[in-house]
Motif scaffolding. Structure first.
Motif, PDB file in Angstrom:
ATOM      1  N   THR A 106       1.028  -1.056   0.056  1.00 44.11           N
ATOM      2  CA  THR A 106      -0.389  -0.361   0.026  1.00 44.11           C
ATOM      3  C   THR A 106       0.690   1.598   0.241  1.00 44.11           C
ATOM      4  OG1 THR A 106      -0.280  -0.191   2.726  1.00 44.11           O
ATOM      5  CG2 THR A 106      -1.956  -1.183   1.269  1.00 44.11           C
ATOM      6  N   THR A 107       0.489   1.878  -0.926  1.00 46.10           N
ATOM      7  CA  THR A 107       1.044   3.604  -0.373  1.00 46.10           C
ATOM      8  C   THR A 107      -0.215   5.115  -0.543  1.00 46.10           C
ATOM      9  OG1 THR A 107       2.248   2.419  -2.561  1.00 46.10           O
ATOM     10  CG2 THR A 107       2.465   4.968  -1.920  1.00 46.10           C
ATOM     11  N   THR A 108       0.545   5.622   0.176  1.00 45.65           N
ATOM     12  CA  THR A 108      -0.339   6.868   0.521  1.00 45.65           C
ATOM     13  C   THR A 108       0.165   8.042   0.288  1.00 45.65           C
ATOM     14  OG1 THR A 108       1.819   7.446   2.418  1.00 45.65           O
ATOM     15  CG2 THR A 108      -0.345   5.445   3.239  1.00 45.65           C
ATOM     16  N   ALA A 109      -1.055   8.880  -0.542  1.00 45.93           N
ATOM     17  CA  ALA A 109      -1.199  10.245  -1.106  1.00 45.93           C
ATOM     18  C   ALA A 109       0.362  11.070  -0.548  1.00 45.93           C
ATOM     19  CB  ALA A 109      -1.833  10.699  -1.041  1.00 45.93           C
ATOM     20  N   GLU A 110       0.955  10.413   1.295  1.00 44.66           N
ATOM     21  CA  GLU A 110       1.788  11.565   2.182  1.00 44.66           C
ATOM     22  C   GLU A 110       2.857  10.789   1.148  1.00 44.66           C
ATOM     23  OE1 GLU A 110      -2.264  12.232   3.400  1.00 44.66           O
ATOM     24  OE2 GLU A 110      -1.186  10.505   2.880  1.00 44.66           O
ATOM     25  N   GLN A 111       3.061   9.783   0.688  1.00 44.23           N
ATOM     26  CA  GLN A 111       4.726   9.042   0.298  1.00 44.23           C
ATOM     27  C   GLN A 111       4.363   9.359  -0.634  1.00 44.23           C
ATOM     28  OE1 GLN A 111       2.990   5.044   1.588  1.00 44.23           O
ATOM     29  NE2 GLN A 111       4.699   4.485   2.806  1.00 44.23           N
ATOM     30  N   VAL A 112       3.410   9.314  -1.451  1.00 40.86           N
ATOM     31  CA  VAL A 112       3.572  10.034  -2.868  1.00 40.86           C
ATOM     32  C   VAL A 112       4.429  11.709  -2.704  1.00 40.86           C
ATOM     33  CG1 VAL A 112       2.298  10.592  -5.446  1.00 40.86           C
ATOM     34  CG2 VAL A 112       2.579   8.824  -3.645  1.00 40.86           C
ATOM     35  N   GLU A 113       3.645  11.692  -2.731  1.00 43.46           N
ATOM     36  CA  GLU A 113       4.591  13.378  -2.328  1.00 43.46           C
ATOM     37  C   GLU A 113       5.154  13.847  -1.401  1.00 43.46           C
ATOM     38  OE1 GLU A 113       2.862  16.194  -4.377  1.00 43.46           O
ATOM     39  OE2 GLU A 113       1.120  14.377  -4.495  1.00 43.46           O
ATOM     40  N   ALA A 114       5.857  13.105  -0.332  1.00 40.16           N
ATOM     41  CA  ALA A 114       7.465  12.721  -0.202  1.00 40.16           C
ATOM     42  C   ALA A 114       8.665  12.726  -1.603  1.00 40.16           C
ATOM     43  CB  ALA A 114       7.410  11.986   1.012  1.00 40.16           C
ATOM     44  N   VAL A 115       7.973  11.552  -1.418  1.00 34.78           N
ATOM     45  CA  VAL A 115       9.382  11.133  -3.202  1.00 34.78           C
ATOM     46  C   VAL A 115       8.993  13.169  -4.623  1.00 34.78           C
ATOM     47  CG1 VAL A 115       8.845   9.788  -5.252  1.00 34.78           C
ATOM     48  CG2 VAL A 115       8.380   9.184  -2.508  1.00 34.78           C
ATOM     49  N   ARG A 116       7.842  12.856  -4.475  1.00 36.48           N
ATOM     50  CA  ARG A 116       7.855  14.169  -5.704  1.00 36.48           C
ATOM     51  C   ARG A 116       8.456  15.411  -5.381  1.00 36.48           C
ATOM     52  NH1 ARG A 116       3.602  13.397  -8.902  1.00 36.48           N
ATOM     53  NH2 ARG A 116       2.645  13.102  -7.377  1.00 36.48           N
ATOM     54  N   ALA A 117       8.295  15.606  -3.348  1.00 34.80           N
ATOM     55  CA  ALA A 117       9.170  16.534  -3.462  1.00 34.80           C
ATOM     56  C   ALA A 117      10.408  16.323  -3.751  1.00 34.80           C
ATOM     57  CB  ALA A 117       8.540  17.289  -1.695  1.00 34.80           C
ATOM     58  N   ALA A 118      10.697  15.092  -2.761  1.00 37.06           N
ATOM     59  CA  ALA A 118      12.172  14.763  -3.062  1.00 37.06           C
ATOM     60  C   ALA A 118      13.856  14.658  -4.088  1.00 37.06           C
ATOM     61  CB  ALA A 118      12.782  14.056  -2.482  1.00 37.06           C
ATOM     62  N   LEU A 119      12.704  14.849  -5.997  1.00 39.67           N
ATOM     63  CA  LEU A 119      13.619  14.050  -6.660  1.00 39.67           C
ATOM     64  C   LEU A 119      14.358  15.770  -7.166  1.00 39.67           C
ATOM     65  CD1 LEU A 119      10.027  12.784  -8.886  1.00 39.67           C
ATOM     66  CD2 LEU A 119      12.124  11.355  -8.182  1.00 39.67           C
ATOM     67  N   PRO A 120      15.171  15.280  -7.831  1.00 45.11           N
ATOM     68  CA  PRO A 120      16.473  16.790  -8.604  1.00 45.11           C
ATOM     69  C   PRO A 120      15.331  16.885  -9.635  1.00 45.11           C
ATOM     70  CG  PRO A 120      16.831  14.261  -8.329  1.00 45.11           C
ATOM     71  CD  PRO A 120      15.841  14.157  -7.421  1.00 45.11           C
ATOM     72  N   GLU A 121      15.712  17.931  -9.907  1.00 47.07           N
ATOM     73  CA  GLU A 121      15.681  18.757 -10.990  1.00 47.07           C
ATOM     74  C   GLU A 121      15.985  17.708 -12.395  1.00 47.07           C
ATOM     75  OE1 GLU A 121      15.850  23.151 -12.834  1.00 47.07           O
ATOM     76  OE2 GLU A 121      18.153  22.612 -11.900  1.00 47.07           O
TER      77      GLU A 121
END
Length: 490
Positions: free
Chosen positions: A295-310
């Motif tokens: 299972t993957t939460t919306a909060e986990q997805v947003e945390a990964v998105r925010a941590a992505l480099p340019e």
């Protein structure tokens, strides 16, 4: 080049080995190059009574990739067993994902810096996790044609990225693969080394054409065994022509024969038939009873998105918007990798001349890196020192034509532009002194003056040579301008 009588329709399946230290469901090493069958255990070889445990890091890397590819991330995903027999698949099934993949419905933007095709968005059907099979090693050199099995790869984590059939040429397919590889390396999820099997590509190809005002399609062919992007390009071009020739001969259409798998023979430059392609029902998928769903939460997805480099696309856009670079220059820089881009950004910010700095990086700096086979981190001229060289050229302290001499001295003597200029004896020539020199040359060369007045402006080149002979520090471009003006006035 005449227009082709058909449209090539291309979809790609890309298998990416994720940069984990251990396999997807056990602790065996994924290091490349070990002795055959030395990186195995009861779990990855499927011995009775063993239980797999998911590698959480592999799932995290997959999640990063899927988000970077603009995919939707469902809250629930599960594991399935894909049943088929290969000699190098000891369990008789592969743990994969079937109807509930960990991501789907994404896209990747592609463009060509040389404008050979229009920029477009290639849709991503799905990206799902699965384990790799082993490897069959065929010994034909000794004439025995023996085959051996190496199970070191068995269980290695793969992310399979499946595109929609949105590409219409081999050039677009190659651009998609290059952009995908660039993105994967920027976010650090794989080394994408095709020679080591870290990135493998299958291409699905068929043709759309018309006959008697009716639109028809040829049977789909999946091409395998391609070990370079150039091979993918060549294989697609060959297969499109082969299918057209076959269609003209047989008239066979999509649905009139099963999907076929063909292998690419790079040496011969042809595809060769291997087998008919299975449908999903042939694999008898069912949920793996030994593995828990994820299972993957919306909060986990947003945390990964925010941590992505340019990402590469955003970086190209920034180079265009903030540094006024054209698409080609931005593409050259971004394709070298983030360390080179960072070197350029530092130098451009310090020099105040982004375009001239780009010219020096993409020409002189990259040439040195290639010739010496080194990375930008090992390069002998820092970004700050390169900026000093650019500023010296801009200010006139360093004549443009002598910039490369200064650059070479900076490299050889490990010094900055000012020190190199001093060692070379380069001095800025006063404008009045330059005008006086040009006037002297014009007065001494009436024949050249006459040629210039007659419209032969190239004749002034002789005066430039004389000026440099008398003072090697003069700017040839400025000498030309002054001499042309004085010649017209005389």
């Amino acid at each position: 080049m005449p227009e082709q009588p058909y449209t090539t329709v291309i979809g790609l399946e890309v298998h990416v080995q994720l940069a984990t230290q251990s396999k997807l469901f056990c602790r065996c090493s994924t290091q490349f190059g070990a002795e055959p069958n030395t990186q195995t255990c009861p779990v990855c070889t499927g011995l009775p009574g063993t239980l797999p445990v998911m590698n959480a890091h592999a799932f995290e890397l997959s999640l990063q990739t899927a988000i970077a590819l603009n995919c939707d991330i469902p809250g629930f995903t599960k594991w399935d067993r894909k049943q088929y027999y290969y000699p190098d698949l000891p369990k008789g099934y592969q743990i994969s994902q079937f109807d509930l993949p960990m991501s789907d419905d994404g896209y990747l933007e592609i463009a060509d810096p040389k404008d050979r095709f229009e920029p477009k968005r290639v849709r991503i059907l799905r990206a799902h996790l699965e384990e790799d099979a082993g490897k069959s090693v065929h010994d034909e050199a000794a004439g025995k044609a023996d085959s051996e099995i190496d199970l070191n790869r068995t269980g290695t984590p793969l992310l399979e990225i499946v595109s929609e059939p949105d590409m219409r040429s081999s050039l677009e397919a190659r651009a998609f693969l290059q952009e995908l590889k660039l993105l994967l390396t920027y976010i650090g999820v794989s080394d994408c080394n095709m020679q080591e099997g870290s990135l493998r590509v299958d291409a699905n190809v068929n043709l759309h054409l018309e006959k008697d005002s009716e639109k028809v399609a040829t049977p789909i062919v999946e091409i395998k065994n391609m070990n370079s992007f150039r091979a993918v390009e060549r294989a697609i071009d060959y297969e499109a022509k082969r299918q057209y020739d076959e269609w003209q001969e047989t008239g066979r259409r999509l649905g009139e024969s099963p999907k076929q798998t063909r292998g690419w023979d790079d040496a011969a430059g042809v595809t060769r038939g291997q087998r008919s392609k299975e449908e999903s029902s042939d694999y008898r998928y069912f949920p793996d009873p030994d593995l828990m769903p994820v299972t993957t939460t919306a909060e986990q997805v947003e945390a990964v998105r925010a941590a992505l480099p340019e990402l590469p696309a955003g970086l190209r856009q920034r180079l265009g918007d903030d540094y006024s670079l054209g698409h080609y220059d931005a593409d050259v820089l971004v394709n070298q990798g983030r360390p080179v881009v960072d070197y350029y950004l530092t130098a451009a910010d310090a020099s105040g001349d982004p375009k001239l700095t780009c010219n020096w990086v993409t020409q002189e700096v990259l040439r040195e890196l290639k010739d010496k086979e080194i990375t930008i981190e090992q390069f002998g001229v820092s970004a700050e020192r390169l900026a000093g060289l650019v500023k010296g050229i801009d200010s006139g302290a360093i004549p443009g034509p002598r910039g490369r001499e200064v650059f070479t001295t900076m490299l050889a003597d490990d010094c900055d532009a000012q020190e190199a200029t001093s060692k070379l004896g380069i001095e800025q020539v006063d404008e009045s002194e330059l005008v006086a020199l040009c006037q002297k040359l014009v007065d001494a060369n009436p024949k050249i003056v006459a040629d210039v007045k007659a419209g032969k402006q190239q004749a002034v080149g002789a005066l430039i040579g004389q000026a440099k002979a008398q003072n090697p520090n003069v700017d040839p471009g400025r000498v030309r301008e002054i001499c042309l003006e004085l010649a017209q006035q005389s």
